[in-house]
Write a protein that holds these residues in place. Structure first.
Motif, PDB file in Angstrom:
ATOM      1  N   PRO A   1       0.695  -1.355   0.021  1.00  0.00           N
ATOM      2  CA  PRO A   1      -0.131  -0.050   0.073  1.00  0.00           C
ATOM      3  C   PRO A   1       0.828   1.158   0.079  1.00  0.00           C
ATOM      4  O   PRO A   1       0.513   2.250  -0.768  1.00  0.00           O
ATOM      5  N   GLY A   2       2.122   1.108   0.596  1.00  0.00           N
ATOM      6  CA  GLY A   2       3.062   2.392   0.471  1.00  0.00           C
ATOM      7  C   GLY A   2       3.315   2.809  -0.795  1.00  0.00           C
ATOM      8  O   GLY A   2       3.434   4.069  -1.060  1.00  0.00           O
ATOM      9  N   ALA A   3       3.396   1.876  -1.574  1.00  0.00           N
ATOM     10  CA  ALA A   3       3.705   2.067  -3.207  1.00  0.00           C
ATOM     11  C   ALA A   3       2.763   2.363  -3.999  1.00  0.00           C
ATOM     12  O   ALA A   3       2.656   2.233  -5.187  1.00  0.00           O
ATOM     13  N   ASN A   4       1.514   1.869  -3.553  1.00  0.00           N
ATOM     14  CA  ASN A   4      -0.024   1.842  -4.186  1.00  0.00           C
ATOM     15  C   ASN A   4       0.217   0.910  -5.443  1.00  0.00           C
ATOM     16  O   ASN A   4      -0.324   0.942  -6.249  1.00  0.00           O
ATOM     17  N   LEU A   5       0.776  -0.353  -4.942  1.00  0.00           N
ATOM     18  CA  LEU A   5       0.814  -1.648  -5.678  1.00  0.00           C
ATOM     19  C   LEU A   5       0.338  -2.919  -5.061  1.00  0.00           C
ATOM     20  O   LEU A   5       0.392  -3.082  -3.842  1.00  0.00           O
ATOM     21  N   LEU A   6      -0.146  -3.662  -5.863  1.00  0.00           N
ATOM     22  CA  LEU A   6      -0.399  -5.265  -5.478  1.00  0.00           C
ATOM     23  C   LEU A   6       0.700  -6.119  -6.474  1.00  0.00           C
ATOM     24  O   LEU A   6       0.681  -5.779  -7.588  1.00  0.00           O
ATOM     25  N   LEU A   7       1.339  -6.792  -5.775  1.00  0.00           N
ATOM     26  CA  LEU A   7       2.364  -7.450  -6.214  1.00  0.00           C
ATOM     27  C   LEU A   7       2.109  -8.865  -6.586  1.00  0.00           C
ATOM     28  O   LEU A   7       1.438  -9.400  -5.620  1.00  0.00           O
ATOM     29  N   LEU A   8       2.342  -9.432  -7.746  1.00  0.00           N
ATOM     30  CA  LEU A   8       2.022 -10.767  -7.984  1.00  0.00           C
ATOM     31  C   LEU A   8       3.338 -11.516  -8.136  1.00  0.00           C
ATOM     32  O   LEU A   8       4.307 -11.120  -9.199  1.00  0.00           O
TER      33      LEU A   8
ATOM     34  N   GLY B   1       5.327 -15.156  -9.543  1.00  0.00           N
ATOM     35  CA  GLY B   1       5.141 -16.542 -10.407  1.00  0.00           C
ATOM     36  C   GLY B   1       6.424 -17.280  -9.980  1.00  0.00           C
ATOM     37  O   GLY B   1       7.291 -16.924  -9.014  1.00  0.00           O
ATOM     38  N   PHE B   2       6.830 -18.209 -10.845  1.00  0.00           N
ATOM     39  CA  PHE B   2       7.957 -18.922 -10.743  1.00  0.00           C
ATOM     40  C   PHE B   2       9.157 -18.124 -10.853  1.00  0.00           C
ATOM     41  O   PHE B   2      10.293 -18.358 -10.376  1.00  0.00           O
ATOM     42  N   HIS B   3       9.225 -17.261 -11.764  1.00  0.00           N
ATOM     43  CA  HIS B   3      10.421 -16.597 -12.267  1.00  0.00           C
ATOM     44  C   HIS B   3      10.481 -15.014 -12.169  1.00  0.00           C
ATOM     45  O   HIS B   3      11.531 -14.414 -11.984  1.00  0.00           O
ATOM     46  N   ASN B   4       9.384 -14.484 -12.167  1.00  0.00           N
ATOM     47  CA  ASN B   4       9.179 -12.885 -11.859  1.00  0.00           C
ATOM     48  C   ASN B   4       8.061 -12.380 -11.195  1.00  0.00           C
ATOM     49  O   ASN B   4       7.188 -13.398 -10.767  1.00  0.00           O
ATOM     50  N   ILE B   5       7.862 -11.078 -11.041  1.00  0.00           N
ATOM     51  CA  ILE B   5       6.985 -10.418 -10.210  1.00  0.00           C
ATOM     52  C   ILE B   5       6.040  -9.330 -11.256  1.00  0.00           C
ATOM     53  O   ILE B   5       6.921  -8.581 -12.249  1.00  0.00           O
ATOM     54  N   VAL B   6       4.916  -9.228 -11.001  1.00  0.00           N
ATOM     55  CA  VAL B   6       4.221  -8.326 -11.759  1.00  0.00           C
ATOM     56  C   VAL B   6       3.422  -7.354 -10.678  1.00  0.00           C
ATOM     57  O   VAL B   6       3.138  -7.763  -9.755  1.00  0.00           O
ATOM     58  N   ALA B   7       3.552  -5.940 -11.045  1.00  0.00           N
ATOM     59  CA  ALA B   7       3.055  -5.063 -10.159  1.00  0.00           C
ATOM     60  C   ALA B   7       1.425  -4.474 -10.878  1.00  0.00           C
ATOM     61  O   ALA B   7       1.627  -4.174 -12.029  1.00  0.00           O
TER      62      ALA B   7
ATOM     63  N   LEU C   1      -1.650  -2.942 -15.233  1.00  0.00           N
ATOM     64  CA  LEU C   1      -0.273  -3.224 -15.140  1.00  0.00           C
ATOM     65  C   LEU C   1       0.705  -2.301 -14.928  1.00  0.00           C
ATOM     66  O   LEU C   1       0.766  -1.573 -16.093  1.00  0.00           O
ATOM     67  N   ALA C   2       1.430  -2.212 -13.916  1.00  0.00           N
ATOM     68  CA  ALA C   2       2.427  -1.171 -13.853  1.00  0.00           C
ATOM     69  C   ALA C   2       3.803  -1.487 -14.271  1.00  0.00           C
ATOM     70  O   ALA C   2       4.504  -0.871 -15.166  1.00  0.00           O
ATOM     71  N   TRP C   3       4.206  -2.881 -14.136  1.00  0.00           N
ATOM     72  CA  TRP C   3       5.665  -3.112 -14.597  1.00  0.00           C
ATOM     73  C   TRP C   3       5.467  -4.595 -14.097  1.00  0.00           C
ATOM     74  O   TRP C   3       4.944  -5.266 -13.422  1.00  0.00           O
ATOM     75  N   GLN C   4       6.547  -5.338 -15.117  1.00  0.00           N
ATOM     76  CA  GLN C   4       6.852  -6.770 -14.761  1.00  0.00           C
ATOM     77  C   GLN C   4       8.443  -6.771 -14.673  1.00  0.00           C
ATOM     78  O   GLN C   4       8.968  -6.168 -15.379  1.00  0.00           O
TER      79      GLN C   4
ATOM     80  N   ILE D   1      10.180 -17.915  -6.260  1.00  0.00           N
ATOM     81  CA  ILE D   1      10.400 -16.746  -5.581  1.00  0.00           C
ATOM     82  C   ILE D   1       9.807 -16.889  -4.306  1.00  0.00           C
ATOM     83  O   ILE D   1       8.538 -17.499  -4.159  1.00  0.00           O
ATOM     84  N   THR D   2      10.465 -16.210  -3.373  1.00  0.00           N
ATOM     85  CA  THR D   2       9.912 -16.198  -2.036  1.00  0.00           C
ATOM     86  C   THR D   2       9.768 -14.649  -1.814  1.00  0.00           C
ATOM     87  O   THR D   2      10.959 -13.867  -1.885  1.00  0.00           O
ATOM     88  N   LEU D   3       8.434 -14.073  -1.640  1.00  0.00           N
ATOM     89  CA  LEU D   3       8.201 -12.543  -1.223  1.00  0.00           C
ATOM     90  C   LEU D   3       8.721 -12.227   0.163  1.00  0.00           C
ATOM     91  O   LEU D   3       8.211 -13.142   1.111  1.00  0.00           O
ATOM     92  N   GLY D   4       9.550 -11.339   0.366  1.00  0.00           N
ATOM     93  CA  GLY D   4       9.747 -11.002   1.925  1.00  0.00           C
ATOM     94  C   GLY D   4       9.209  -9.704   2.203  1.00  0.00           C
ATOM     95  O   GLY D   4       7.892  -9.378   2.264  1.00  0.00           O
TER      96      GLY D   4
END
Length: 191
Positions: free
Chosen positions: A117-124, A126-132, A138-141, A150-153
């Motif tokens: 929420p601080g960056a106003n993003l929802l992060l998804l 996958g096995f190889h990368n992240i989508v915002a 869609l903001a970026w991949q 991947i493990t999100l910290g």
């Protein structure tokens, strides 16, 4: 349902069976995609959605996979009229005011979701990368962060800290991902 992170203008109910009296408006996601002819054969998540304006509608979201460890849930997004439906690892970004506008997120499967929420993003992830997903969709991949996992910290100072698996050493290596642009340092995908 995990819709409390961002303010939203809609309500959604996950149904266990089709309603006896279906709403007039009904949408099936994904729209036809070559190679996805059997998508509905895997099953679907049914959602009864009430937008801020307009009539309620039924959304039928095809399951990406039947693997129970993959997420299936509904999420609020940075744009209050958007809804993110995750069905068996497939992600559908639905404009609840115009449900004919649905973006099938090109990350298959989604394995983890993290609100920033601080960056106003929802992060998804996958096995190889992240989508915002941001307020404009869609903001970026990110570039590839891992050979396979991947493990999100945690988020510290506008950066996501996580790990990505490195095939040659069979270890999870740390990465730092700048949330403003999706650029990273480190990770497990190093040749």
């Amino acid at each position: 349902m995990n819709s409390d992170t961002f303010p939203h203008t809609w309500t959604a109910q996950v149904l266990t069976a089709p309603p006896l009296i279906a709403p007039v408006r009904q949408f099936t996601y994904p729209l036809y995609v070559p190679g996805e002819d059997d998508a509905m054969a895997r099953g679907a998540m049914l959602l009864h959605i009430k937008p801020a304006s307009g009539a309620p509608f039924l959304a039928t979201c095809a399951l990406g996979f039947r693997e129970p460890s993959l997420p299936s849930a509904v999420y609020a997004c940075p744009r209050p009229d958007d809804l993110l439906a995750i069905a068996g690892g497939y992600a559908y970004l639905v404009d609840t005011l115009h449900p004919e506008r649905c973006l099938h997120i090109p990350l298959k499967p989604v394995t983890q979701i993290l609100a920033a929420p601080g960056a106003n993003l929802l992060l998804l992830a996958g096995f190889h990368n992240i989508v915002a997903i941001g307020k404009d969709g869609l903001a970026w991949q990110s570039e590839r962060l891992s050979w396979e996992g991947i493990t999100l910290g945690e988020i510290i100072g506008g950066a996501l800290h996580g790990t990505g698996w490195h095939m040659h050493t069979d270890r999870d290596l740390p990465f730092v991902l700048d949330l403003s642009a999706g650029k990273h340092i480190g990770g497990g995908f190093q040749r």
